[in-house]
Design a protein around this motif. Structure first.
Motif, short mmCIF file in Angstrom:
data_model
loop_
_atom_site.label_atom_id
_atom_site.label_comp_id
_atom_site.label_asym_id
_atom_site.label_seq_id
_atom_site.Cartn_x
_atom_site.Cartn_y
_atom_site.Cartn_z
N LEU A 34 -59.52 -10.33 -92.67
CA LEU A 34 -60.95 -10.49 -92.89
C LEU A 34 -61.52 -9.09 -93.15
O LEU A 34 -61.53 -8.24 -92.24
N PHE A 35 -61.92 -8.85 -94.37
CA PHE A 35 -62.50 -7.56 -94.73
C PHE A 35 -64.00 -7.58 -94.42
O PHE A 35 -64.71 -8.52 -94.81
N LEU A 36 -64.49 -6.55 -93.73
CA LEU A 36 -65.88 -6.48 -93.29
C LEU A 36 -66.55 -5.24 -93.83
O LEU A 36 -65.91 -4.22 -94.08
N ASP A 37 -67.88 -5.33 -94.00
CA ASP A 37 -68.61 -4.13 -94.38
C ASP A 37 -68.91 -3.30 -93.13
O ASP A 37 -68.48 -3.63 -92.03
N THR A 38 -69.66 -2.22 -93.28
CA THR A 38 -69.93 -1.33 -92.15
C THR A 38 -70.81 -1.98 -91.09
O THR A 38 -70.89 -1.51 -89.96
N GLN A 39 -71.50 -3.09 -91.46
CA GLN A 39 -72.32 -3.83 -90.49
C GLN A 39 -71.52 -4.98 -89.88
O GLN A 39 -72.06 -5.82 -89.17
N HIS A 40 -70.22 -5.02 -90.21
CA HIS A 40 -69.30 -6.04 -89.70
C HIS A 40 -69.63 -7.44 -90.22
O HIS A 40 -69.36 -8.45 -89.56
N ARG A 41 -70.18 -7.49 -91.42
CA ARG A 41 -70.39 -8.76 -92.10
C ARG A 41 -69.20 -9.03 -93.02
O ARG A 41 -68.60 -8.10 -93.56
N ILE A 42 -68.88 -10.30 -93.20
CA ILE A 42 -67.70 -10.66 -93.98
C ILE A 42 -67.87 -10.32 -95.45
O ILE A 42 -68.86 -10.67 -96.08
N ILE A 43 -66.88 -9.62 -95.99
CA ILE A 43 -66.80 -9.41 -97.44
C ILE A 43 -65.88 -10.46 -98.06
O ILE A 43 -66.26 -11.15 -99.01
N ARG A 44 -64.69 -10.60 -97.47
CA ARG A 44 -63.73 -11.55 -98.03
C ARG A 44 -62.59 -11.78 -97.04
O ARG A 44 -62.25 -10.90 -96.25
N TYR A 45 -62.04 -12.98 -97.12
CA TYR A 45 -60.80 -13.31 -96.41
C TYR A 45 -59.69 -13.38 -97.44
O TYR A 45 -59.83 -14.03 -98.47
N GLU A 46 -58.58 -12.72 -97.16
CA GLU A 46 -57.45 -12.76 -98.10
C GLU A 46 -56.14 -12.83 -97.34
O GLU A 46 -55.96 -12.14 -96.33
N SER A 47 -55.23 -13.65 -97.84
CA SER A 47 -53.86 -13.67 -97.34
C SER A 47 -53.07 -12.64 -98.14
O SER A 47 -53.05 -12.68 -99.38
N LEU A 48 -52.41 -11.71 -97.44
CA LEU A 48 -51.75 -10.60 -98.13
C LEU A 48 -50.24 -10.66 -98.09
O LEU A 48 -49.57 -10.18 -99.01
N PHE A 49 -49.68 -11.21 -97.02
CA PHE A 49 -48.22 -11.24 -96.89
C PHE A 49 -47.78 -12.59 -96.38
O PHE A 49 -48.46 -13.21 -95.58
N ARG A 50 -46.60 -13.01 -96.82
CA ARG A 50 -46.08 -14.32 -96.44
C ARG A 50 -44.60 -14.21 -96.13
O ARG A 50 -43.87 -13.45 -96.77
N GLY A 51 -44.16 -14.95 -95.13
CA GLY A 51 -42.76 -14.95 -94.75
C GLY A 51 -42.60 -14.43 -93.34
O GLY A 51 -43.55 -14.26 -92.59
N THR A 52 -41.36 -14.14 -92.95
CA THR A 52 -41.10 -13.60 -91.63
C THR A 52 -41.67 -12.20 -91.54
O THR A 52 -41.32 -11.32 -92.33
N LEU A 53 -42.57 -11.99 -90.58
CA LEU A 53 -43.27 -10.72 -90.49
C LEU A 53 -42.56 -9.78 -89.51
O LEU A 53 -42.22 -10.14 -88.40
N ASP A 54 -42.35 -8.56 -89.96
CA ASP A 54 -41.88 -7.50 -89.07
C ASP A 54 -42.49 -6.19 -89.58
O ASP A 54 -43.27 -6.18 -90.54
N SER A 55 -42.13 -5.12 -88.95
CA SER A 55 -42.77 -3.84 -89.29
C SER A 55 -42.44 -3.38 -90.70
O SER A 55 -43.09 -2.49 -91.24
N ALA A 56 -41.43 -3.99 -91.33
CA ALA A 56 -41.05 -3.59 -92.68
C ALA A 56 -41.66 -4.47 -93.76
O ALA A 56 -41.60 -4.14 -94.93
N SER A 57 -42.25 -5.60 -93.38
CA SER A 57 -42.72 -6.54 -94.39
C SER A 57 -44.23 -6.56 -94.57
O SER A 57 -44.73 -7.25 -95.45
N VAL A 58 -44.96 -5.83 -93.74
CA VAL A 58 -46.41 -5.68 -93.89
C VAL A 58 -46.67 -4.23 -94.26
O VAL A 58 -46.35 -3.32 -93.50
#
Length: 224
Positions: A128-152
Motif C-alpha cells: 500500500l503506497f501512501l503519501d506523506t499524509q498517510h493517505r492511500i495512493i495505490r495498492y499493488e501486488s509486486l511479487f508472487r511465489g515462495t517469498l524469501d529474502s532473495a525473491s523480494v
C-alpha cells in the motif's frame, strides 16, 4: 413450496429489507444471490445444499471456476456475477481507505488487505503506497511465489515508491497455509526493505501477514 408462498416475514429478501442483512443466515443471504432454486428445491434449500457440499460459505465464495460451475444450480453466469460482487466489495473498501488516513483506520486496512490476499492459493507480496499524509495512493501486488529474502527486491519496491511519489508504505503478504505467524524470512525481508527505503526517506509503517482468519501486524509486535 416456493419461497413466494412462504409467510412474508420468513422470506429472505423481505427479512433483509425489514431487519437488515446482518439478521440473515448464510443460507438466506446466498438464496438472495441465487434468486431461484432448482426443481424440487427452493432457493434457500439449494443454498443449504451448496453450503454443505462446499463445506461452508468461504470455500464456496473462493471456489475456482470449474468447481463452482459444476455445482447444481450454479454456472458461468453465477460465477461471473459472484466475481463482480467480490470485486465491487474490494473496490468499495479501497475507496473508503482512499478518503482518509490509513493509520486512523487500522481495522479497515486489515479488512482491505484480507479481501485482497486471503483467498489466494499462492504467496503474494503487495504494497500500500501512501503519501506523506498517510493517505492511500495505490495498492499493488509486486511479487508472487515462495517469498524469501532473495525473491523480494528492495530496489523494485523503492523504484515504484519513487515513481508514485510515496512518502510511506505498508507491506503485506499472505500465507496460503492459513497460519499468519511471521517467519524469520518475513522479518529479514522487512528489515531489508526498511533499510533500503530509508535511504530515500520513505517510511515502512507496518507489515501485515494475512492468514486464515488472522492478520499479524509487525508494528503491533514492536518489530517496526
Amino acid at each position: 413450496m416456493g419461497i413466494n408462498h412462504w409467510p412474508e416475514g420468513e422470506r429472505p429478501r423481505e427479512k433483509l429489507l425489514a431487519f437488515g442483512p446482518q439478521t440473515l443466515s448464510d443460507a438466506e443471504l446466498l438464496a438472495i444471490f441465487l434468486r431461484v432454486g432448482v426443481k424440487g428445491r427452493s432457493a434457500v434449500d439449494l443454498a443449504r445444499d451448496l453450503l454443505t457440499s462446499f463445506g461452508g460459505l468461504r470455500p464456496l465464495m473462493e471456489a475456482d471456476q470449474v468447481a463452482f460451475c459444476a455445482a447444481r444450480g450454479l454456472g458461468s453466469a453465477k460465477y461471473a456475477q459472484l466475481q463482480a460482487t467480490l470485486e465491487l466489495s474490494r473496490r468499495h473498501l479501497a475507496s473508503q481507505l482512499a478518503r482518509g488516513n490509513a493509520l486512523t483506520s487500522p481495522a479497515l486496512v486489515r479488512h482491505y488487505l484480507t479481501s485482497q490476499l486471503r483467498h489466494l492459493g499462492h504467496e503474494e507480496f503487495a504494497v500500500l503506497f501512501l503519501d506523506t499524509q498517510h493517505r492511500i495512493i495505490r495498492y499493488e501486488s509486486l511479487f508472487r511465489g515462495t517469498l524469501d529474502s532473495a525473491s523480494v527486491y528492495p530496489r523494485d519496491v523503492a523504484k515504484r515508491a519513487l515513481e508514485l511519489g510515496a512518502g510511506a508504505l505498508i507491506l503485506a503478504h499472505n500465507h496460503p497455509s492459513g497460519v499468519a505467524e511471521p517467519s524469520d524470512a518475513d522479518r529479514r525481508i522487512t528489515d531489508r526493505l526498511k533499510d533500503a527505503l530509508g535511504l530515500f526517506d520513505i517510511r515502512v509503517l507496518d507489515h501485515f501477514v494475512v492468514g486464515d482468519g488472522e492478520v499479524v501486524s509487525f508494528a503491533e509486535r514492536g518489530w517496526i
